[in-house]
Every structure is written in C-alpha cells, then in structure tokens.
Write a protein that holds these residues in place. Sequence first.
Motif, PDB file in Angstrom:
ATOM      1  N   SER A 186      37.993  43.688  51.597  1.00 19.78           N
ATOM      2  CA  SER A 186      38.024  42.501  50.738  1.00 19.78           C
ATOM      3  C   SER A 186      37.712  41.263  51.571  1.00 19.78           C
ATOM      4  O   SER A 186      37.910  41.242  52.789  1.00 19.78           O
ATOM      5  N   ILE A 231      42.863  42.928  48.980  1.00 17.98           N
ATOM      6  CA  ILE A 231      43.101  42.283  47.690  1.00 17.98           C
ATOM      7  C   ILE A 231      41.993  42.744  46.758  1.00 17.98           C
ATOM      8  O   ILE A 231      40.818  42.431  46.970  1.00 17.98           O
ATOM      9  N   GLU A 232      42.395  43.504  45.746  1.00 23.03           N
ATOM     10  CA  GLU A 232      41.426  44.160  44.876  1.00 23.03           C
ATOM     11  C   GLU A 232      40.455  43.184  44.216  1.00 23.03           C
ATOM     12  O   GLU A 232      39.257  43.447  44.132  1.00 23.03           O
ATOM     13  N   LYS A 233      40.933  42.026  43.773  1.00 23.18           N
ATOM     14  CA  LYS A 233      40.036  41.075  43.094  1.00 23.18           C
ATOM     15  C   LYS A 233      39.051  40.418  44.070  1.00 23.18           C
ATOM     16  O   LYS A 233      38.089  39.790  43.644  1.00 23.18           O
ATOM     17  N   LEU A 234      39.278  40.590  45.378  1.00 26.66           N
ATOM     18  CA  LEU A 234      38.354  40.074  46.395  1.00 26.66           C
ATOM     19  C   LEU A 234      37.565  41.192  47.063  1.00 26.66           C
ATOM     20  O   LEU A 234      36.974  40.990  48.131  1.00 26.66           O
ATOM     21  N   LYS A 235      37.553  42.363  46.420  1.00 24.52           N
ATOM     22  CA  LYS A 235      36.854  43.521  46.976  1.00 24.52           C
ATOM     23  C   LYS A 235      35.409  43.146  47.306  1.00 24.52           C
ATOM     24  O   LYS A 235      34.725  42.492  46.523  1.00 24.52           O
TER      25      LYS A 235
END
Length: 184
Positions: A154, A142-146
């Motif tokens: 992530s 999940i990119e926003k949780l990288k």
Amino acid sequence: MNVVGIIEEDFADSTDGIAYSIWFGGCDIRCPGCHNRTHWDLDPRNEYPVDLILQRAVASFQLSEARGIKKSLAILGGEPLAPFNRNDLYFFLLYFRKFKPDVKVRIWTGRTVEQIQKECKDAQVLVDIFNMADEVIVGPFIEKLKANLPLRGSSNQKILIKGKDYKVENETLTFLNNETESPL
C-alpha cells in the motif's frame, strides 16, 4: 525462532535479483486485508532453534555464491519486529552478519516510524536490529491504499534506507528526515 516459511530463491521480495526470504510467524498488528493472515498466529510447531535456521541460510548463500548467484536476505512475516520475535531475529542477524557481512538485509514491518521510535525507548534490541539491516519497509498494510509498488502493498508504506533515512549511533536510532520513501 517461529518460522512459517523459507523461500531460498524469492524473486518477489527483492528489487535487485534474488532474495532468501524468511517468514516469521506471529503478528500483533493484524492489518485488515493482509495477504499473510495465515502467519498471524504463533504455532509451536513452527518453532526452530536459531542456529538451525542460520545454518540453512548460510549454506544456501554459500551454494548460490558457488554458482555465481548473489542474493539478499528478506525478513518478513507475520510481524518480525513484534516483541515476541525480536530476540530471535536479533540473534539470527547477529550471527548471519558474522558469516555474511556484505549481504543486503531487508526487513518488513507493519509498525510506523512513530511506533518504532516509541518502542525503541524500552527495547534496545529493536535499535540493534535496525543497525544490522540495510533497508526496513515500514507501515501497516492499508487496503484502501493498496498499490502495485516495489516491495510494498500500500502507498503509505515507506522504504527506509540505512544512512539515508535512519542511522544508529551511540546505541540510538535516529530517523534523518520526514521524506522516508525511497524511489525505486
């Protein structure tokens, strides 16, 4: 066996030294921001007999052992637990374990624990794969949780350790607790 790459001495996909990494082709998850987008599609030019990949892996482990080097096995992708990759992965691990029963085996999957539990109801081969693994890294990228975490891209991804976080008994995969992240 759809294999897009093999790294015989991989330092990035191990926390305990060197890994022999096999990268499966094909992904049915396709996480936005994935750094392995080139591994998503199945390419018939990357099809190899399981025994050929097995012979190469065993020979590499034997050579490393002769030089005093201990390696783990890393199975990555694409998505090695996709339905179209499962049988090849199962047979590879079944025979690999006969030759190298003490080698640590890690498998990466974008599937969640919940997806795996659901899929195991109809896919005994998935249970058998978990039984032959020592650790399974689960969860989609999940990119926003990288995050910069060992073995994970992530923060939602979890490291499941056989015997601590899951077990296989009587051909059934059971997750042992809700806290599935291993401190490294």
